[in-house]
Design a protein around this motif. Structure first.
Motif, PDB file in Angstrom:
ATOM      1  N   GLU A 157       0.725  -1.272  -0.040  1.00 15.17           N
ATOM      2  CA  GLU A 157      -0.080   0.039  -0.070  1.00 15.17           C
ATOM      3  C   GLU A 157       0.962   1.421   0.047  1.00 15.17           C
ATOM      4  O   GLU A 157       0.330   2.173  -0.684  1.00 15.17           O
ATOM      5  CB  GLU A 157      -0.859  -0.089   1.162  1.00 15.17           C
ATOM      6  CG  GLU A 157      -2.006   1.280   1.269  1.00 15.17           C
ATOM      7  CD  GLU A 157      -2.999   1.009   2.480  1.00 15.17           C
ATOM      8  OE1 GLU A 157      -3.506   2.041   2.917  1.00 15.17           O
ATOM      9  OE2 GLU A 157      -3.046  -0.051   2.935  1.00 15.17           O
ATOM     10  N   TYR A 158       1.898   1.219   0.333  1.00 11.65           N
ATOM     11  CA  TYR A 158       2.923   2.576   0.833  1.00 11.65           C
ATOM     12  C   TYR A 158       3.149   2.998  -0.705  1.00 11.65           C
ATOM     13  O   TYR A 158       3.983   4.144  -0.893  1.00 11.65           O
ATOM     14  CB  TYR A 158       3.988   2.271   1.818  1.00 11.65           C
ATOM     15  CG  TYR A 158       4.915   1.204   1.475  1.00 11.65           C
ATOM     16  CD1 TYR A 158       5.963   1.216   0.519  1.00 11.65           C
ATOM     17  CD2 TYR A 158       4.827   0.150   2.219  1.00 11.65           C
ATOM     18  CE1 TYR A 158       6.881   0.036   0.428  1.00 11.65           C
ATOM     19  CE2 TYR A 158       5.536  -0.996   2.268  1.00 11.65           C
ATOM     20  CZ  TYR A 158       6.657  -0.920   1.194  1.00 11.65           C
ATOM     21  OH  TYR A 158       7.510  -2.219   1.123  1.00 11.65           O
ATOM     22  N   TYR A 159       3.112   2.189  -1.736  1.00 11.18           N
ATOM     23  CA  TYR A 159       3.545   2.540  -3.084  1.00 11.18           C
ATOM     24  C   TYR A 159       2.241   3.004  -3.873  1.00 11.18           C
ATOM     25  O   TYR A 159       2.499   3.649  -4.836  1.00 11.18           O
ATOM     26  CB  TYR A 159       4.108   1.372  -3.963  1.00 11.18           C
ATOM     27  CG  TYR A 159       5.313   0.720  -3.786  1.00 11.18           C
ATOM     28  CD1 TYR A 159       6.516   1.789  -3.549  1.00 11.18           C
ATOM     29  CD2 TYR A 159       5.692  -0.390  -3.096  1.00 11.18           C
ATOM     30  CE1 TYR A 159       7.859   1.221  -3.136  1.00 11.18           C
ATOM     31  CE2 TYR A 159       6.927  -0.846  -2.655  1.00 11.18           C
ATOM     32  CZ  TYR A 159       7.975  -0.042  -2.732  1.00 11.18           C
ATOM     33  OH  TYR A 159       9.403  -0.362  -2.566  1.00 11.18           O
ATOM     34  N   LEU A 160       1.280   3.163  -3.270  1.00 10.45           N
ATOM     35  CA  LEU A 160       0.194   3.723  -3.888  1.00 10.45           C
ATOM     36  C   LEU A 160       0.162   5.133  -4.580  1.00 10.45           C
ATOM     37  O   LEU A 160      -0.091   5.475  -5.743  1.00 10.45           O
ATOM     38  CB  LEU A 160      -1.196   3.370  -2.985  1.00 10.45           C
ATOM     39  CG  LEU A 160      -2.435   3.548  -3.492  1.00 10.45           C
ATOM     40  CD1 LEU A 160      -2.738   2.643  -4.886  1.00 10.45           C
ATOM     41  CD2 LEU A 160      -3.815   3.526  -2.588  1.00 10.45           C
ATOM     42  N   PRO A 161       0.805   6.099  -3.746  1.00  3.84           N
ATOM     43  CA  PRO A 161       0.684   7.313  -4.301  1.00  3.84           C
ATOM     44  C   PRO A 161       1.731   7.603  -5.571  1.00  3.84           C
ATOM     45  O   PRO A 161       1.291   8.479  -6.338  1.00  3.84           O
ATOM     46  CB  PRO A 161       1.491   8.105  -2.928  1.00  3.84           C
ATOM     47  CG  PRO A 161       1.092   7.210  -1.874  1.00  3.84           C
ATOM     48  CD  PRO A 161       0.895   6.048  -2.324  1.00  3.84           C
TER      49      PRO A 161
END
Length: 170
Positions: free
Chosen positions: A12-16
């Motif tokens: 999820e931390y790569y979503l941006p």
């Protein structure tokens, strides 16, 4: 054309980063981003390259160097996962890399030449990846990730840092 990865294909931390990548041809996005990065760097003086927007923050040279280092690591992950290698891949601490690199002692030209070489290698890797490879998954930094997610993360990471340079430094 490489399909945008679903949110289940990466942490999820790569979503941006993935969200920053525009719809369309990912290869064209990578090429356009390279041109924008070169253009930005060509307009920087050495003094501007040393600037920081706040105490304790990276200089522009360090941000550009971080972009090259991260792309080099992510492209290696893309290669390994895309070729079906299931060996878990280690994470890395970007602050340790910055501390060890001494980017501020390099010229802006040297740093952008490095980024250019890395990006061109990424472009050929993405361009020549077998169609079936985009569906493959592996483990990096203790998380499942797909080949296509890695390609989008590479593009989005660079876009993210160019936005930061333009918004906070220039």
């Amino acid at each position: 054309m490489i399909q945008r990865p679903s949110v289940s294909e990466f942490p999820e931390y790569y979503l941006p980063y993935v969200h920053l990548v525009p719809d369309g041809d990912l290869l064209e996005t990578l090429k356009e981003n390279l041109e924008k990065t070169i253009s930005l760097a060509e307009g920087l003086s050495e003094e501007a390259g040393q600037s920081r927007y706040a105490p304790g923050k990276w200089s522009i040279k360090e941000v550009l160097g971080h972009m090259a280092d991260t792309e080099r690591i992510m492209s290696y992950r893309l290669l390994r996962v895309g070729r079906g290698d299931h060996t878990p891949l280690a994470g890395f601490n970007e602050n340790d890399y910055i501390a060890a690199a001494n980017f501020d002692t390099l010229s802006v030209k040297q740093i952008i030449e490095d980024f250019t070489a890395v990006r061109k290698a990424t472009i050929t890797l993405v361009n020549n990846m077998a169609e079936e490879a985009w569906e493959r998954t592996g483990v990096a930094n203790n998380s499942d990730i797909s080949t296509r997610a890695l390609a989008y993360i590479i593009a989005g990471h660079a876009l993210h840092h160019l936005n930061i340079i333009n918004e906070r430094y220039l």
